[in-house]
Design an enzyme around this catalytic site. Sequence first.
Site, PDB file in Angstrom:
ATOM      1  N   GLY A 109      56.568  53.289  41.023  1.00  0.00           N
ATOM      2  CA  GLY A 109      55.319  53.898  41.911  1.00  0.00           C
ATOM      3  C   GLY A 109      55.919  54.094  43.110  1.00  0.00           C
ATOM      4  O   GLY A 109      57.121  54.466  43.491  1.00  0.00           O
ATOM      5  N   SER A 110      54.935  53.879  44.271  1.00  0.00           N
ATOM      6  CA  SER A 110      55.608  54.173  45.876  1.00  0.00           C
ATOM      7  C   SER A 110      56.397  53.364  46.364  1.00  0.00           C
ATOM      8  O   SER A 110      56.540  52.234  45.837  1.00  0.00           O
ATOM      9  CB  SER A 110      54.341  54.381  46.455  1.00  0.00           C
ATOM     10  OG  SER A 110      53.748  52.974  46.707  1.00  0.00           O
ATOM     11  N   THR A 121      54.585  50.255  47.935  1.00  0.00           N
ATOM     12  CA  THR A 121      54.272  49.140  46.982  1.00  0.00           C
ATOM     13  C   THR A 121      55.575  48.599  46.408  1.00  0.00           C
ATOM     14  O   THR A 121      55.555  47.163  45.953  1.00  0.00           O
ATOM     15  CB  THR A 121      53.343  49.649  45.797  1.00  0.00           C
ATOM     16  OG1 THR A 121      52.236  50.394  46.227  1.00  0.00           O
ATOM     17  CG2 THR A 121      52.842  48.394  44.884  1.00  0.00           C
ATOM     18  N   GLY A 122      56.580  49.085  45.959  1.00  0.00           N
ATOM     19  CA  GLY A 122      57.886  48.637  45.534  1.00  0.00           C
ATOM     20  C   GLY A 122      58.447  47.904  46.573  1.00  0.00           C
ATOM     21  O   GLY A 122      58.939  46.503  46.090  1.00  0.00           O
ATOM     22  N   GLU A 124      61.685  52.082  40.111  1.00  0.00           N
ATOM     23  CA  GLU A 124      61.668  53.509  40.125  1.00  0.00           C
ATOM     24  C   GLU A 124      60.749  54.005  41.090  1.00  0.00           C
ATOM     25  O   GLU A 124      59.475  53.846  40.742  1.00  0.00           O
ATOM     26  CB  GLU A 124      61.179  53.997  38.659  1.00  0.00           C
ATOM     27  CG  GLU A 124      62.426  53.561  37.439  1.00  0.00           C
ATOM     28  CD  GLU A 124      63.611  54.316  37.650  1.00  0.00           C
ATOM     29  OE1 GLU A 124      63.570  55.469  38.502  1.00  0.00           O
ATOM     30  OE2 GLU A 124      64.568  53.991  37.029  1.00  0.00           O
TER      31      GLU A 124
END
Length: 477
Positions: free
Chosen positions: A227-228, A231-232, A249
């Site tokens: 995801g982004s 958020t990561g 990723e």
Amino acid sequence: MQTFLNTVNGQPVAAGKTFDSLNPATGEVIAKVACSSREEVDQAIATAQKAQPAWAALTDAQRRAYLIKIADAIKAHAEPLAEWVTREQGKPLGGDGRGSVPGSRFELMGCEGWTRATAAIDVPVEVVFENEQRRDEVHRQPYGVVAAIAPWNWPLLIAMWQIVPSLRMGNTVVIKPSEYTSACSLELFRLIAEVLPPGVLNTVSGFGDVGGWLSDDPRIGKIMFTGSASTGSKVAAAAARNLTPTTLELGGNDAAIVLPDADPESIAMGLFWGAFLNMGQTCACVKRLYVPDSLHDQIVAALAKLAGAMPMGDGMLPGTAMGPIQNRMQFDKVARLVEAARSAGATIVCGGQPSEGPGNFYPLTLVTDIKDGNPLVDEEQFGPVLPIIRYTDVDDVVAKANRLDVGLGASVWSRDAEQARAVAMRLQAGTVWINQHGVIHPLVPFGGSKRSGWGVEFGVEGLKSVTRPHVISMQKS
Ligand SMILES: NC(=O)C1=CN([C@@H]2O[C@H](COP(=O)(O)OP(=O)(O)OC[C@H]3O[C@@H](n4cnc5c(N)ncnc54)[C@H](O)[C@@H]3O)[C@@H](O)[C@H]2O)C=CC1
Ligand SMILES: O=Cc1ccc(S(=O)(=O)O)cc1
């Protein structure tokens, strides 16, 4: 209207709260989705934890056989699943053969193919040292329960990249799909859980708080997040609290560099799909195209011709090549970046105006007369927009390609493979493709450098990433 439920211990979980799933082509509500409570997340993790020892105790051959059952189930249900992906994610149904539009059927074919390919990989015990006195073997042990958190762009395929290696190596899984694409995802997970022992694959659903509860649980042995970056980094913070190994990723901002000897006509199609696969909503899409002055006009013309030949519309209708942007957040981001480019004096070669009417339709957009530093170049658009930037000097363009803090993919386009390889070796990205872009493969490791992620997926390295090394060290004499 159908309500999509979670599956825990092989059983549907009755829905308490629900949320709506929207069709991005029409804006209509197409399904209701269960929203997991904190207790349900807790229960899903406990169930996965209970089922894990028996799953890990199976032989590798038995788990491989389960993977084949999963692939068979996907094949048997591919068409209805593809229709759900189109209705909910937006990509057209397309086809699954060479030359056809890569849409939902392509995604389902990928889910099946990736599963079969992952079942076929060998992960042998490695003898890392041996002499007359000792022998040292590296075996692999599963982490336990894998928490998988998936995005909305390739909702089924990316989820399979998380689930399949985890299961193969003896982990059980709790997966949370994106809130934007939960209906198609929960349907796939339900079908997979049906062919597995109860508790091996469990699901939770909902928004960021649900992902937070899942990733911050100390019972989780490994987190797989796609995801982004923002958020990561929250997921990484939770992982740090519990010291949970994590694969991330994240997004990229892939540069494609066309070298002066390239043939514009023969590379145009590869560049086009490299940039616009899934309406550009692909992490490893070309997000910045660098072309030499000498080829600029020819390349722009060839791409504009292809863009003009791609019918856009509801992906359920035959002949549609391009669908809507999946959600309003992404649509607004694309529109904002194009407006910023326009007001800075860039030329909008085609597209650039959102369509009227329902649905998140934004035309394929090519932007020229734009430089590094413009937000459309520097930020990941993740949509159907491609900035095309002129260059004159190869050293300078390599520096430009490398100047951002992300590095998922990149590509070099040339008739001269050795010259292309020399440039590729200087690019800071997890993968540098030559005369193709974003062409991933189940046996080839894929992951980001810099802030595009941690670790890799696919192939032997991907399988190792869901295990910890277990060294058996023997004295011989
Ligand atoms: N690398 C990749 O494959 C992808 C990258 N992206 C990038 O991310 C951007 C936004 O896409 P989104 O799907 O909205 O990404 P996102 O990062 O917001 O969401 C991804 C997943 O994380 C979950 N989540 C949200 N907050 C969480 C938290 N605090 N803890 C744990 N999980 C949480 C979401 O519910 C979703 O399942 C795109 O613009 C694109 O740049 C998006 C999709 C795929
Ligand atoms: O071909 C399908 C494909 C390619 C790349 C990705 S991503 O880069 O992980 O988004 C997804 C699907």
